[in-house]
Design an enzyme around this catalytic site. Sequence first.
Site, PDB file in Angstrom:
ATOM      1  N   CYS A  77      -5.172  -3.354   2.224  1.00  0.00           N
ATOM      2  CA  CYS A  77      -4.895  -3.443   3.662  1.00  0.00           C
ATOM      3  C   CYS A  77      -6.146  -3.685   4.515  1.00  0.00           C
ATOM      4  CB  CYS A  77      -4.109  -2.219   4.118  1.00  0.00           C
ATOM      5  SG  CYS A  77      -3.171  -2.580   5.618  1.00  0.00           S
TER       6      CYS A  77
ATOM      7  N   GLU B 145       0.862  -1.193   0.000  1.00  0.00           N
ATOM      8  CA  GLU B 145       0.000   0.000   0.000  1.00  0.00           C
ATOM      9  C   GLU B 145       0.903   1.250   0.000  1.00  0.00           C
ATOM     10  OE1 GLU B 145      -2.141   0.078   3.697  1.00  0.00           O
ATOM     11  OE2 GLU B 145      -3.527   1.658   3.070  1.00  0.00           O
TER      12      GLU B 145
ATOM     13  N   VAL C  35      -0.025  -2.530  10.591  1.00  0.00           N
ATOM     14  CA  VAL C  35       0.579  -2.235  11.887  1.00  0.00           C
ATOM     15  C   VAL C  35       0.016  -3.159  12.972  1.00  0.00           C
ATOM     16  CG1 VAL C  35       1.202   0.154  11.402  1.00  0.00           C
ATOM     17  CG2 VAL C  35      -1.084  -0.341  12.250  1.00  0.00           C
TER      18      VAL C  35
ATOM     19  N   LYS D 135      -9.476   2.532  -1.911  1.00  0.00           N
ATOM     20  CA  LYS D 135      -9.722   1.799  -0.650  1.00  0.00           C
ATOM     21  C   LYS D 135     -11.057   2.180  -0.014  1.00  0.00           C
ATOM     22  CE  LYS D 135      -7.170   0.835   3.661  1.00  0.00           C
ATOM     23  NZ  LYS D 135      -5.951   1.234   4.423  1.00  0.00           N
TER      24      LYS D 135
HETATM   25  C1  ACM Z   1      -4.066  -0.220   7.016  1.00  0.00           C
HETATM   26  O1  ACM Z   1      -5.161  -0.298   6.472  1.00  0.00           O
HETATM   27  N1  ACM Z   1      -3.053   0.385   6.439  1.00  0.00           N
HETATM   28  C2  ACM Z   1      -3.845  -0.816   8.351  1.00  0.00           C
END
Ligand code: ACM
Length: 267
Positions: free
Chosen positions: A142, A38, A169, A109
């Site tokens: 992500c 990402e 994370v 996203k």
């Molecule tokens: C994330 O969506 N970068 C944890």
Amino acid sequence: MIIGYYQYHPEFGATGRNLEKVEDTLVGVDADIIVLPELAFTGYFFQDREELRELAEDVSESPIVQSLSRLCKNNAFYMVAGFAERFKERLYNSAIVIGPSGLLYRYRKLHLFHTEKEYFDPGDTPLGTIEIRGARVGVMICFDWAFPEVARSLALQGADLLCHPSNLVLTYCQKTMRTRSLENSVYSVTANRTGKDARPRGELLFTGQSQIVGPKGEVVASSDSDEEAVVLRAVDLSGARNKAITENNDLFADRRPEFYDAIVKTS
Ligand code: ACM
């Protein structure tokens, strides 16, 4: 088909250097589809929307898109990469799919994580799939891992492979993506980054452990939390087309969507 990822540490704000690193590393690589993390060129932990706006690019005039298109053309592969996208006044946490003929697809996203909500606009592109060399490919980013509807929706649209650029994370995702692959009988490639973003607002440490997962939830390949590596495997993606669990059970045919109203209600 040869699929995989490049796990590395993008340096915050050093878009040109990060792009050079990707180009230098991937030149000459023999692959069909390579997934990058990402926000693969800008880094992740923006201070605010202004800082993001400075680093984001419009895909129609993006030096990154132009360079990756050349890289794909010269090496006859496809890439899926996280990308900070500027579109008019809006700013998206996007993933782009690029091949030898240039930009093929863009996904924005849907599920923004934590402080991303302060500076990114929420995604507004539908969940869809594209065909690459006979394989049907879906893209998620992500934190979309935490919403099983995303992987299911892509699988129901025929995805054989989920490409999943990430900057993780938390520590749950890698295990969860094995379940996403298993419950949908699809391959997945989670490309996570390594290293830290040490910024004025604090420090974020990313967990690496990128992985290629098969349709039975099996880990085909994975990396450590801090190594930089290109990891590729030859896989038969047609294995994802068998949705049988037993002789009498099929992951898709056995669904009972008439009882799933609560999942798709919008309020
Ligand atoms: C994330 O969506 N970068 C944890």
